[in-house]
Design an enzyme around this catalytic site. Structure first.
Site, PDB file in Angstrom:
ATOM      1  N   ARG A 190      -2.372 -32.780   1.313  1.00 51.93           N
ATOM      2  CA  ARG A 190      -2.420 -31.438  -0.554  1.00 51.93           C
ATOM      3  C   ARG A 190      -2.498 -31.614  -1.265  1.00 51.93           C
ATOM      4  NH1 ARG A 190      -1.221 -26.477   2.891  1.00 51.93           N
ATOM      5  NH2 ARG A 190      -2.386 -25.156   1.196  1.00 51.93           N
ATOM      6  N   CYS A 252       3.332 -22.953  -3.613  1.00 49.44           N
ATOM      7  CA  CYS A 252       2.871 -23.577  -2.744  1.00 49.44           C
ATOM      8  C   CYS A 252       1.550 -23.483  -1.442  1.00 49.44           C
ATOM      9  CB  CYS A 252       3.844 -23.571  -1.073  1.00 49.44           C
ATOM     10  SG  CYS A 252       4.333 -21.533  -0.697  1.00 49.44           S
TER      11      CYS A 252
END
Length: 298
Positions: A190, A252
């Site tokens: 990611r 995050c």
């Protein structure tokens, strides 16, 4: 509030939890903070209603949030936090012990939330269910206990523990002058931008100048508990985090696993750690509209 330069022991083993319950059960509240990613079929509240540590209350990060903000589980206003925890029987002097069913996944987010609002006596209980069963102790089932509501006084947001989009931009525009490390807790693929985000409308990639420390590097197998402090030190050192006085911002997907890094960094004695509350759920939308905010690859 964390004292500058002082190592805080806030991660409790089962013996420490039982001792606090023995010493002052009337002023100690266990909080089940179980939460799962939207892609997971499990439901933390449902599991809590089925079984829990005896007397535990449930802290729902999707209820105790800023309801005026469309982003997921953003910090609530101070007065709403006070009202929410007061209904759980928690006042300013309560010992709050937080756990989650996975072990060490969503509980640090709630720990950080309490710290943000200035609660001093707050602890994490990793691997709680396994530890409880290993001690031969029984779980509570049936209808949860109803706490007596109390007044929570003095909640005030500590900006020293929270990072905003403006804070991030300052680092991007002048990383050397800012002297801040941005640490991304998401999975490496990611971070690189090699896979699409699960939430719609988000760019793939990372914040320019940020480094990637997937939160799973700081936890034991199965995300049951944090690694021992010595191992955490090695993880952070391998990523260039050796000066514990340098400011760090953790990020995050939506502020949950960034809080795992927050807890791990504080456990190792890093003095200035903030969580970027909106994280990629907000930043990724901005980057979708402004490519200068986006970096991909290593």
């Amino acid at each position: 509030m964390f004292s500058v330069g002082k190592k805080i022991s806030f991660i409790l083993p089962i013996k420490g939890v039982l001792q606090k319950l023995k010493d002052n059960a009337q002023k100690t509240v266990l909080l089940d903070a179980t939460w799962y990613l939207p892609t997971d079929t499990k439901n933390g509240k449902k599991e809590y209603l089925e079984s829990r540590l005896p007397g535990a209350q449930y802290f729902d990060i999707d209820e105790a949030k800023d309801h005026k903000n469309p982003l997921p589980h953003m910090l609530p206003p101070a007065d709403e936090f006070a009202s929410y925890v007061g209904k759980l029987g928690i006042d300013r002097n309560t010992n709050v012990i937080i756990y989650d069913r996975k072990g060490f996944f969503s509980s640090p987010r709630v720990f950080w939330t309490f710290k943000v609002f200035g609660h001093e006596h707050v602890f994490l209980f990793p691997n709680a269910f396994n530890a409880w069963k290993t001690e031969g102790l029984e779980l509570e089932t049936g209808e949860p206990r109803t706490p007596k509501p109390v007044v929570y006084e003095g909640a005030k947001l500590n900006k020293d523990l929270v990072a905003s989009f403006d804070d991030i931009v300052k680092v991007i525009e002048s990383p050397d002058a800012a002297g801040v490390h941005i640490v991304d807790a998401r999975a490496h693929e990611r971070f690189l931008g090699n896979v699409p985000e699960s939430r719609p409308g988000l760019a793939s990639g990372h914040i320019p100048t940020s480094i990637n420390i997937p939160f799973t590097e700081t936890t034991a197998a199965g995300i049951t508990a944090p690694k021992p402090e010595e191992d955490l030190e090695k993880v952070f050192s391998s990523h260039g985090l050796t000066d514990k006085s340098v400011p760090i911002i953790t990020s995050c997907g939506s502020g949950v696993t960034a809080s795992v890094l927050f807890a791990a960094l504080k456990e190792c004695g890093f003095k200035d750690v903030r969580v970027y509350d909106e994280s990629w759920s907000g930043y990724g939308k901005r980057a979708n509209e402004d490519s200068s905010l986006l970096a991909t690859g290593p």
